[in-house]
Design a protein around this motif. Structure first.
Motif, short mmCIF file in Angstrom:
data_model
loop_
_atom_site.label_atom_id
_atom_site.label_comp_id
_atom_site.label_asym_id
_atom_site.label_seq_id
_atom_site.Cartn_x
_atom_site.Cartn_y
_atom_site.Cartn_z
N SER A 178 1.67 10.70 -0.13
CA SER A 178 0.90 11.22 1.00
C SER A 178 1.48 10.70 2.32
CB SER A 178 -0.56 10.77 0.85
OG SER A 178 -1.20 10.79 2.09
N PRO A 179 1.69 11.60 3.31
CA PRO A 179 2.22 11.14 4.61
C PRO A 179 1.27 10.15 5.30
CG PRO A 179 1.66 13.49 4.66
CD PRO A 179 1.48 13.04 3.24
N ASP A 180 -0.02 10.24 4.96
CA ASP A 180 -1.00 9.31 5.56
C ASP A 180 -0.71 7.87 5.16
OD1 ASP A 180 -2.37 11.31 6.71
OD2 ASP A 180 -3.94 11.43 5.18
N ILE A 213 0.84 -1.21 0.00
CA ILE A 213 0.00 0.00 0.00
C ILE A 213 0.88 1.26 0.00
CG2 ILE A 213 -1.68 1.36 1.34
CD1 ILE A 213 -2.83 -1.31 2.32
N SER A 214 1.90 1.27 0.87
CA SER A 214 2.70 2.50 1.01
C SER A 214 3.51 2.81 -0.25
CB SER A 214 3.63 2.38 2.21
OG SER A 214 4.51 1.29 2.00
N LEU A 240 4.91 3.20 8.02
CA LEU A 240 4.70 3.12 9.47
C LEU A 240 3.28 3.57 9.83
CD1 LEU A 240 6.16 2.47 12.12
CD2 LEU A 240 6.66 4.91 12.31
N THR A 241 2.88 4.73 9.26
CA THR A 241 1.56 5.28 9.59
C THR A 241 0.46 4.32 9.18
OG1 THR A 241 2.49 7.42 9.07
CG2 THR A 241 0.11 7.35 9.31
N VAL A 242 0.57 3.82 7.97
CA VAL A 242 -0.51 2.99 7.45
C VAL A 242 -0.56 1.66 8.21
CG1 VAL A 242 0.47 1.68 5.48
CG2 VAL A 242 -1.74 2.71 5.25
N THR A 243 0.60 1.11 8.60
CA THR A 243 0.60 -0.17 9.33
C THR A 243 -0.03 0.02 10.71
OG1 THR A 243 2.68 -0.70 8.22
CG2 THR A 243 2.06 -2.14 10.03
N GLN A 244 0.39 1.10 11.40
CA GLN A 244 -0.14 1.32 12.75
C GLN A 244 -1.65 1.54 12.71
OE1 GLN A 244 2.26 4.56 14.14
NE2 GLN A 244 3.72 3.21 15.17
N LEU A 269 5.34 -3.86 -8.59
CA LEU A 269 6.30 -2.93 -7.99
C LEU A 269 7.58 -3.64 -7.55
CD1 LEU A 269 3.69 -1.00 -5.81
CD2 LEU A 269 4.99 0.00 -7.69
N GLY A 270 7.68 -4.93 -7.83
CA GLY A 270 8.86 -5.71 -7.49
C GLY A 270 9.00 -5.97 -5.99
N LEU A 271 7.85 -6.05 -5.29
CA LEU A 271 7.91 -6.26 -3.83
C LEU A 271 7.67 -7.73 -3.48
CD1 LEU A 271 5.72 -3.18 -2.89
CD2 LEU A 271 8.20 -3.33 -2.75
N ARG A 272 8.07 -8.12 -2.27
CA ARG A 272 7.86 -9.51 -1.83
C ARG A 272 6.44 -9.66 -1.30
NH1 ARG A 272 12.87 -12.15 -0.76
NH2 ARG A 272 11.73 -13.68 0.42
N VAL A 273 5.73 -10.61 -1.86
CA VAL A 273 4.33 -10.81 -1.44
C VAL A 273 4.05 -12.31 -1.23
CG1 VAL A 273 3.23 -8.71 -2.33
CG2 VAL A 273 3.71 -10.57 -3.90
#
Ligand code: PAF
Length: 476
Positions: free
Chosen positions: A387-389, A378-379, A393-397, A443-447
């Motif tokens: 967006s800082p939102d 997501i981030s 860290l913000t989105v996980t918390q 995005l080449g991320l681990r999922v």
């Protein structure tokens, strides 16, 4: 993105709507079979948008046969012309509506019927509310099979809402069948390419592409489709499968319904357990030009056509509907979608009710790992990563807190995904967990953890499906 006029706290209340005049359309005392000639007359194919493009092509034809490079150049010119005419059209629309112009709430023309597709509780609830609203044309409720239509007839063509100790009944409903050959409509009528102006779909995300197949040609750039479900990626699939051209595709509105509804044991009634809202957002238009993606966000208050439906819906008090800019909508819709992407599949894999999960340390560990992987995706999404939102860290918390809160509120109930899998039925997992896996891969991320979760749910569903099939008695 700046907050639009529909953003929370800034919702414009449209002026009171005048009742819809019965003379404008026949009030159904019995089920009325749709005759859509008027629609066809009114919605003749527009020619203006394609003229430049066609002229260019004709000119090219009378010259000598073009080389590959010339063809490519012509394609770029044609594409640019299309983009320019599209942008000019939006600009015209924007100029046509000065910011201060109040737009009447009841500006849906008699031919702009609202069709609802979805026999689930949300579909019944929305149909009931629209049918009870006398300033819009009677709602057209799609009944896919003659069997369902027979139940509707046996029910005196009524839809009932149980609200507390009230029982509210309405029959301002026109039953329609989109499948040709249904025995209560003439197949001929459905062969007509009449336009569907407004379509609200509440069927599960996994079914939407399939159920639109018979009517895809009746939806074009003059149509607005509102997709109400807890998934992501359905619009992208519809665009890929049926509407690759940005010029002729319908406008899409994403919707999420937050109320709690109950089954009553009857096909044509629904119980309102907890009031909720209908959140909506117009899916942004995207244009591809020579490898450059132009994302056009016409101000929500200036885009005439789709907002006419959006305004009509927000003017219906019982619907408690509101429009939001896409990033606000995404932020608000995310906790439920993430809940469905992580917690619901875990209830399947662990064969458990919701209440057992937060009490189990191992289940919490797995949930946290999945959440961390998902928030990583997501981030990094280009739509929100500035967006800082949406910082990781913000989105996980935020999501962790909201998901545990939702989990506790579910008490001992069971997920719909778990009951679907137990019956061997398909689930929406491809549009929930699957959406994030797909975006993460791009995005080449681990999922890997999210991907294994999907495989486990699908494996379980397959086992159940095979079991159910084996139980079907052999008939001669
Ligand atoms: C938790 C939930 C997804 C379960 O249906 C829903 O109630 C919600 O979004 O709060």
């Amino acid at each position: 993105m700046r907050p639009g006029p529909f953003a929370a706290g800034r919702l414009k209340i449209p002026p009171a709507a005048k009742p819809f005049k019965p003379s404008e359309v026949e009030e159904p005392s019995a089920t009325v079979v749709e005759t859509e000639k008027a629609d066809i007359e009114e919605h003749k194919e527009p020619t203006s948008q394609t003229t430049d493009h066609d002229e260019n092509i004709k000119e090219a034809e009378v010259r000598v046969a073009p080389t590959d490079q010339e063809v490519q150049e012509q394609d770029v010119v044609a594409e640019s012309n299309r983009i320019l005419s599209r942008i000019a059209m939006w600009d015209q629309q924007e100029q046509a509506v000065p910011e201060s112009t109040p737009v009447p709430a009841d500006d849906l023309a008699p031919s702009e019927h609202i069709h609802v597709m979805g026999l689930d509780p949300v579909g019944r609830y929305i149909t009931h509310i629209l049918a009870s609203c006398d300033h819009i044309p009677p709602v057209r409720y799609v009944m896919h099979t003659p069997g369902v239509h027979n139940v509707f007839k046996q029910n005196d063509r009524k839809l009932t809402l149980y609200r507390g100790d009230q029982m509210v009944t309405t029959n301002r409903i026109i039953a329609v069948n989109f499948n040709q050959g249904g025995d209560y409509t003439s197949p001929k009528q459905y062969a007509l390419p009449s336009l569907i102006s407004n379509l609200i779909i509440t069927t599960p995300a996994a079914d939407v592409v399939r159920i639109l197949e018979p009517i895809k040609h009746r939806l074009d750039h003059r149509s607005t489709i509102v997709l109400i479900n807890d998934g992501l990626g359905v619009v992208e699939d519809l665009i890929k499968t049926y509407y690759p051209s940005s010029i002729t595709r319908p406008t899409f509105i994403l919707g999420q319904f937050t109320g709690k509804l109950g089954y009553t044991g009857e096909q044509f009634s629904v119980e309102e357990v907890e009031l909720g809202r209908l959140r909506m957002s117009i899916y942004p238009q995207q244009i591809q030009q020579s490898g450059v993606r132009i994302v056009r966000h016409p101000p929500i208050e200036h885009t005439l056509k789709p907002t006419r439906l959006l305004r009509a819906l927000t003017a219906i008090p019982d619907l408690r509907a509101a429009g939001f800019p896409m990033d606000d909508f995404f932020k608000k819709a995310l906790p439920t979608i993430v809940f469905r992407s992580i917690v619901d599949p875990l209830t399947v894999v662990l064969d458990s009710t919701y209440d057992k999960l937060p009490k189990n340390a191992y289940a919490r560990l797995v949930m946290d790992q999945l959440l961390s992987e998902l928030c990583g995706v997501i981030s990094r999404l280009p739509e929100v990563r500035d967006s800082p939102d949406f910082s990781r860290l913000t989105v996980t918390q935020r999501l962790r807190k909201e998901i545990y809160h939702k989990l506790v509120r579910q008490q001992t109930s069971s997920s719909r995904m778990r009951s679907n899998v137990a019956r061997g039925w398909a689930t929406d997992i491809d549009y929930q967990t699957g959406y994030f896996v797909e975006r993460g891969r791009q995005l080449g991320l681990r999922v890997e953890n999210l991907n294994s979760l999907i495989a486990e749910v699908k494996a379980k569903q397959k086992i159940q499906m095979d079991r159910q099939n084996m139980q079907i008695p052999f008939q001669l």
